[in-house]
Design a protein around this motif. Structure first.
Motif, mmCIF file in Angstrom:
data_model
loop_
_atom_site.group_PDB
_atom_site.id
_atom_site.type_symbol
_atom_site.label_atom_id
_atom_site.label_comp_id
_atom_site.label_asym_id
_atom_site.label_seq_id
_atom_site.Cartn_x
_atom_site.Cartn_y
_atom_site.Cartn_z
ATOM 1 N N SER A 1 26.877 -2.938 -15.421
ATOM 2 C CA SER A 1 27.281 -3.212 -16.798
ATOM 3 C C SER A 1 28.631 -2.619 -17.163
ATOM 4 O O SER A 1 29.458 -3.268 -17.799
ATOM 5 N N LEU A 2 28.880 -1.362 -16.795
ATOM 6 C CA LEU A 2 30.125 -0.708 -17.214
ATOM 7 C C LEU A 2 31.344 -1.405 -16.617
ATOM 8 O O LEU A 2 32.346 -1.623 -17.304
ATOM 9 N N SER A 3 31.275 -1.767 -15.339
ATOM 10 C CA SER A 3 32.425 -2.431 -14.729
ATOM 11 C C SER A 3 32.653 -3.811 -15.340
ATOM 12 O O SER A 3 33.784 -4.260 -15.478
ATOM 13 N N LEU A 4 31.554 -4.459 -15.730
ATOM 14 C CA LEU A 4 31.698 -5.782 -16.315
ATOM 15 C C LEU A 4 32.343 -5.723 -17.694
ATOM 16 O O LEU A 4 33.049 -6.648 -18.094
ATOM 17 N N LEU A 5 32.108 -4.663 -18.437
ATOM 18 C CA LEU A 5 32.697 -4.539 -19.770
ATOM 19 C C LEU A 5 34.219 -4.564 -19.717
ATOM 20 O O LEU A 5 34.873 -4.992 -20.660
ATOM 21 N N LYS A 6 34.787 -4.071 -18.618
ATOM 22 C CA LYS A 6 36.247 -4.027 -18.508
ATOM 23 C C LYS A 6 36.840 -5.411 -18.305
ATOM 24 O O LYS A 6 37.980 -5.662 -18.677
ATOM 25 N N ARG B 1 31.903 1.470 -29.308
ATOM 26 C CA ARG B 1 33.016 1.907 -30.156
ATOM 27 C C ARG B 1 34.299 2.020 -29.349
ATOM 28 O O ARG B 1 35.381 1.633 -29.812
ATOM 29 N N SER B 2 34.192 2.538 -28.121
ATOM 30 C CA SER B 2 35.387 2.709 -27.289
ATOM 31 C C SER B 2 36.030 1.367 -26.964
ATOM 32 O O SER B 2 37.254 1.254 -26.886
ATOM 33 N N PHE B 3 35.192 0.348 -26.765
ATOM 34 C CA PHE B 3 35.710 -0.976 -26.440
ATOM 35 C C PHE B 3 35.911 -1.840 -27.690
ATOM 36 O O PHE B 3 36.207 -3.025 -27.579
ATOM 37 N N GLU B 4 35.717 -1.230 -28.851
ATOM 38 C CA GLU B 4 35.862 -1.932 -30.134
ATOM 39 C C GLU B 4 34.964 -3.161 -30.196
ATOM 40 O O GLU B 4 35.372 -4.256 -30.599
ATOM 41 N N LEU B 5 33.707 -2.973 -29.812
ATOM 42 C CA LEU B 5 32.720 -4.037 -29.830
ATOM 43 C C LEU B 5 31.682 -3.790 -30.919
ATOM 44 O O LEU B 5 31.375 -2.643 -31.253
ATOM 45 N N GLU B 6 31.112 -4.864 -31.455
ATOM 46 C CA GLU B 6 29.981 -4.736 -32.360
ATOM 47 C C GLU B 6 28.742 -4.378 -31.543
ATOM 48 O O GLU B 6 28.714 -4.534 -30.321
ATOM 49 N N HIS C 1 27.714 -15.890 -10.852
ATOM 50 C CA HIS C 1 28.829 -16.837 -10.843
ATOM 51 C C HIS C 1 30.072 -16.159 -11.392
ATOM 52 O O HIS C 1 30.644 -16.581 -12.388
ATOM 53 N N ASP C 2 30.492 -15.147 -10.753
ATOM 54 C CA ASP C 2 31.487 -14.232 -11.293
ATOM 55 C C ASP C 2 32.730 -14.927 -11.832
ATOM 56 O O ASP C 2 32.980 -14.934 -13.036
ATOM 57 N N ASP C 3 33.531 -15.527 -10.969
ATOM 58 C CA ASP C 3 34.819 -16.078 -11.380
ATOM 59 C C ASP C 3 34.662 -17.259 -12.331
ATOM 60 O O ASP C 3 35.401 -17.387 -13.310
ATOM 61 N N ARG C 4 33.709 -18.133 -12.043
ATOM 62 C CA ARG C 4 33.521 -19.306 -12.890
ATOM 63 C C ARG C 4 33.084 -18.903 -14.290
ATOM 64 O O ARG C 4 33.573 -19.428 -15.295
ATOM 65 N N VAL C 5 32.149 -17.965 -14.373
ATOM 66 C CA VAL C 5 31.663 -17.507 -15.672
ATOM 67 C C VAL C 5 32.769 -16.792 -16.433
ATOM 68 O O VAL C 5 32.938 -16.990 -17.637
ATOM 69 N N LEU C 6 33.527 -15.957 -15.727
ATOM 70 C CA LEU C 6 34.611 -15.212 -16.384
ATOM 71 C C LEU C 6 35.609 -16.171 -17.020
ATOM 72 O O LEU C 6 35.995 -16.006 -18.186
ATOM 73 N N ASP C 7 36.020 -17.187 -16.275
ATOM 74 C CA ASP C 7 36.994 -18.142 -16.808
ATOM 75 C C ASP C 7 36.433 -18.877 -18.026
ATOM 76 O O ASP C 7 37.119 -19.047 -19.044
ATOM 77 N N THR C 8 35.162 -19.312 -17.939
ATOM 78 C CA THR C 8 34.554 -20.041 -19.055
ATOM 79 C C THR C 8 34.449 -19.163 -20.292
ATOM 80 O O THR C 8 34.757 -19.597 -21.412
ATOM 81 N N GLU D 1 27.577 -17.241 -31.785
ATOM 82 C CA GLU D 1 27.641 -16.163 -30.793
ATOM 83 C C GLU D 1 26.810 -16.596 -29.587
ATOM 84 O O GLU D 1 25.624 -16.901 -29.721
ATOM 85 N N LEU D 2 27.446 -16.664 -28.430
ATOM 86 C CA LEU D 2 26.767 -17.059 -27.204
ATOM 87 C C LEU D 2 26.339 -15.822 -26.437
ATOM 88 O O LEU D 2 27.137 -14.909 -26.220
ATOM 89 N N GLU D 3 25.062 -15.770 -26.057
ATOM 90 C CA GLU D 3 24.510 -14.589 -25.394
ATOM 91 C C GLU D 3 24.365 -14.851 -23.903
ATOM 92 O O GLU D 3 23.805 -15.870 -23.484
ATOM 93 N N VAL D 4 24.887 -13.911 -23.097
ATOM 94 C CA VAL D 4 24.767 -13.995 -21.645
ATOM 95 C C VAL D 4 24.131 -12.720 -21.119
ATOM 96 O O VAL D 4 24.321 -11.638 -21.679
ATOM 97 N N THR D 5 23.384 -12.859 -20.038
ATOM 98 C CA THR D 5 22.798 -11.691 -19.380
ATOM 99 C C THR D 5 23.652 -11.284 -18.193
ATOM 100 O O THR D 5 24.484 -12.058 -17.704
ATOM 101 N N GLU D 6 23.424 -10.086 -17.723
ATOM 102 C CA GLU D 6 24.182 -9.586 -16.584
ATOM 103 C C GLU D 6 23.940 -10.429 -15.336
ATOM 104 O O GLU D 6 24.837 -10.634 -14.522
ATOM 105 N N ASN D 7 22.732 -10.972 -15.182
ATOM 106 C CA ASN D 7 22.434 -11.791 -14.005
ATOM 107 C C ASN D 7 23.315 -13.030 -13.941
ATOM 108 O O ASN D 7 23.762 -13.443 -12.871
ATOM 109 N N ILE D 8 23.571 -13.653 -15.087
ATOM 110 C CA ILE D 8 24.441 -14.826 -15.107
ATOM 111 C C ILE D 8 25.835 -14.448 -14.645
ATOM 112 O O ILE D 8 26.467 -15.137 -13.842
ATOM 113 N N VAL D 9 26.327 -13.340 -15.130
ATOM 114 C CA VAL D 9 27.675 -12.898 -14.782
ATOM 115 C C VAL D 9 27.786 -12.604 -13.293
ATOM 116 O O VAL D 9 28.737 -12.999 -12.625
ATOM 117 N N LEU D 10 26.785 -11.942 -12.754
ATOM 118 C CA LEU D 10 26.847 -11.540 -11.348
ATOM 119 C C LEU D 10 26.667 -12.733 -10.408
ATOM 120 O O LEU D 10 27.219 -12.753 -9.318
#
Length: 730
Positions: free
Chosen positions: A633-638, A673-678, A604-611, A593-602
């Protein structure tokens, strides 16, 4: 290897060549500019005028040849070139059946590319060739390049013809018109007294004079008044010794057209000893275009192309010059705040417009003798001369920051930007340019750390802080290369029954002097430096190796969580690296399980999303760490392919005492639960927290209630796993 053909006219060709008085010990200096121009024009390292003798060849001029070369005619490319009238181009000698096994190709010369054009005598015999050569192949030598090489060959042929005339017996020298009138390049002739004998059509057109009426007029009338005394002195010295040997003949002179305009002329001067006395002939070249090109290159070397301000190099030289005087000067370094976000959201065209507007505002704040510069990116600088006080420099810097804050309107967009500034004063803070600029940079670094739109003045303590950062960076390099980093493992359990489900791999630093350091002591410096990707790869390798060992020795369903650095998304191929590590240790993808923080996502948005999407497709779990602490966080979950949400310890700590924290925890679990996530909660220290989280629907947890981060050996003993390990700690 194919040897060059010998034509039936070879005896006549050799006689024509002998008329020039050239051989391996007598080069022709007037051809040196031609070969230099050829190397610059075509971007080739070697150019030469190669003359072809009976069994050997020799250079009349060359540049870029710094070793002994096989000069046999049988191996010469130019000996092939003189057997044709067009330009001979060999894009890659290794692929040419004539030359692939030629010693010039297979030997130390390493010739791969050749282009050569024959040089002809007046009666049409090929004397040799003008060629350009490279040790790299070139498939892009165009028809236009061939034409340019032919034009240079004409220039070379003209200069060789002047040499032939100079070397010919006195009675055999033709009248000026006979040899010059059809020459394509400008030629003039004059006597020892400096009076014109004649000029050809090309020279007349260049200088705007009448070729029929120029004879008998002073040659120095073709020069501005300030150039004439030196010209007369040169002619007098040459006439007195009947030679140009030992005299300094200028390569370039200033010419004067008949309409009074000036131009830069290239000059090649020849002296002729005749029965009627000493005469001179001069080969001229219009160098105006070259001069303008050189000026443009000088401007490019000192000017920032986007803003028109001085560039980094010009700024540094200006600071150096300013410090040679006795006046006080100040350097202000300026950096725009949040400019990357503007570029990313509005586009680079708007970003460039903002930089140009900031440049104009910088110029407006600069005094008559000050200098504004763009150092690079969104960083600018201001050199303030005659600066009598630090307070005055600070006032100018603050006025500049206020000016920058005024909204900028570009293409209908009103954009607000801010900037931070650092100031250093000489000689108060430094007496040398590099140190003064560096101190202003340190002050700017401090201003950026304090907050937006700040202005900070250099203090000696900033230098000490920088040294400490440098030493710390050096220590981190040592730690990475000498195995001082260790992996610790914090258990993760099922809240329902306390069963071990896996662990989070956490890095520690076993410092040789300070002992075992927790991540908070060094991760910020590590994440922002060049070692992050390398240490991240080591962490992944170490954790997967240990997990594979435990899965084979008592914990078949063990899952490991590994934190990623943002640099791992920018360097190399993270997906390929993960796949290789899993394959190397025989791990199924769901064991990781690879753990990422919100800062990483924000960041490098497109590159991180693709990876992350590719990693998820591989079957690897993706956990969102510190969930709930950021604004997006909520928008990123989608958008992001997550498998688990980690509830931050700050909410777990307060959930029993604070209804707000409890509400946040419930909301996060509802979202999961709504997103069927652990879901997994961090920082569980009390059993009542575990019970509350389980009742709210959280499935897993970690924290001191279950165990702190442990070495692999301690972890194995605590949880009844095999005590051994297949991995090292370095």
């Amino acid at each position: 290897m194919k040897c060059p053909s010998i034509l039936p006219s070879e005896p006549e060709r050799l006689m024509a060549l002998a008329a020039y008085g050239l051989d391996s010990s007598h080069a022709l200096p007037s051809l040196d500019p031609v070969v230099r121009i050829a190397t610059r024009m075509f971007g080739m390292p070697v150019a030469a005028v190669n003359l072809i003798g009976s069994d050997h060849v020799f250079f009349a001029a060359s540049t870029g040849i710094d070793q002994a070369v096989d000069m046999r005619r049988d191996v010469s490319f130019c000996a092939h070139a003189i057997n044709q009238r067009e330009v001979m181009v060999v894009p890659d000698a290794l692929l040419d059946e004539r030359f692939h096994d030629n010693p010039l190709v297979t030997g130390s010369a390493g010739l791969r590319f050749y282009a050569g054009v024959p040089l002809l005598s007046p009666d049409g015999h090929a004397l040799g060739a003008l060629c350009v050569i490279d040790s790299q192949p070139h498939a892009d030598f165009s028809d236009e390049d061939c034409e340019r090489l032919r034009e240079l060959a004409k220039m070379a042929a003209d200069r060789m013809e002047l040499r032939r005339i100079e070397a010919a017996p006195e009675h055999g020298r033709p009248a000026f018109d006979d040899f010059a009138k059809n020459a394509p390049n400008p030629l003039i002739a004059f006597d020892a007294g400096g009076l014109l004998i004649g000029c050809n059509a090309a020279a007349a057109a260049l200088l705007g004079i009448d070729p029929q009426r120029c004879a008998g007029t002073p040659a120095d009338a073709l020069l501005p008044a300030q150039e004439r005394p030196a010209f007369r002195t040169l002619l007098a010295q040459a006439a007195a010794q009947a030679s140009l040997d030992g005299l300094t003949v200028p390569r370039d002179i200033i010419g004067l057209r008949s309409d009074g305009t000036q131009l830069l002329l290239g000059l090649t001067l020849f002296l002729h000893r005749e029965a009627r006395g000493i005469t001179f002939s001069a080969h001229l070249q219009d160098c105006t275009e070259r001069h303008e090109r050189e000026n443009a290159l000088r401007r490019m070397a000192t000017t920032d192309g986007l803003t028109g301000l001085a560039n980094r190099a010009a700024f540094f030289r200006s600071v150096e010059r300013a410090l040679t005087g006795s006046q006080q000067v100040a350097v202000v370094m300026i950096d725009l705040d949040g400019f990357k976000d503007v570029n990313d959201t509005l586009g680079h065209a708007i970003g460039d417009g903002i930089l140009q507007q900031v440049a104009r505002r910088l110029e407006a704040c600069a005094g008559e003798h000050d200098l504004a510069a763009r150092i690079g990116g969104d960083e600018f600088a201001l050199l303030l001369t005659d600066m009598d006080s630090l307070e005055r420099a600070t006032g100018i810097a603050q006025a500049l920051l206020n000016s920058i804050e005024t909204p900028i309107v570009i293409d209908g967009h009103e954009v607000g930007v801010a900037a931070s500034a650092g100031i250093a004063l000489a000689p108060l803070h430094a007496a040398e340019a590099l140190e003064l600029i560096g101190n202003a940079d340190l002050a700017l670094f401090k201003a950026k750390k304090v907050g937006r739109a700040q202005c900070f003045t250099y203090l000696p303590a900033l230098r000490m802080e920088a040294v400490a950062r440098r030493l710390y960076s050096m220590e981190l390099h040592r730690a990475a290369h000498e195995g001082e980093f260790l992996m610790f493992y914090q258990p993760q359990v099922r809240l329902a029954d306390g069963r071990l489900s896996g662990a989070e791999a956490l890095i520690r630093w076993l410092h040789p002097e300070r002992g075992l350091l927790a991540p908070a002591a060094f991760l910020p410096a590590l994440e922002g430096g060049p070692l992050a990707a390398m240490v991240g790869s080591w962490t992944l390798e170490e954790a997967c190796a240990q997990t594979a060992f435990w899965r084979r020795n008592g914990a078949p369903h063990f899952r490991i969580g590994v934190n990623l650095f943002s640099a791992q998304f920018r360097v190399g191929d993270l997906v390929a690296e993960v796949a290789e590590v899993l394959d190397r240790y025989g791990l199924p993808p769901d064991a990781l399980e690879l753990e990422v923080t919100e800062n990483i996502v924000l960041d490098h948005d497109d590159r991180v999303l693709d990876t992350l999407q590719r990693l998820r497709a591989l079957g690897v779990g993706v956990s969102f760490d510190d969930f709930g602490t950021g604004y997006a966080s909520l928008s990123l979950l989608k958008r992001y392919p997550l498998t688990r949400i980690k509830i931050d310890r700050s909410f777990v700590d307060g959930m029993l005492e604070s209804e707000r924290d409890a509400s946040v925890v419930r909301a996060i679990l509802d979202i999961a639960r709504s997103f069927e996530l652990e879901s997994i909660a961090e920082g569980i220290e009390r059993d009542v927290q575990r019970i509350r989280l389980f009742n709210e629907g959280c499935t897993d947890g970690q924290g001191y209630l279950f165990g702190q981060a442990l070495s692999a050996e301690q972890f194995a003993r605590t949880f009844g796993l095999a005590a051994g390990s297949q991995v090292s700690n370095g």
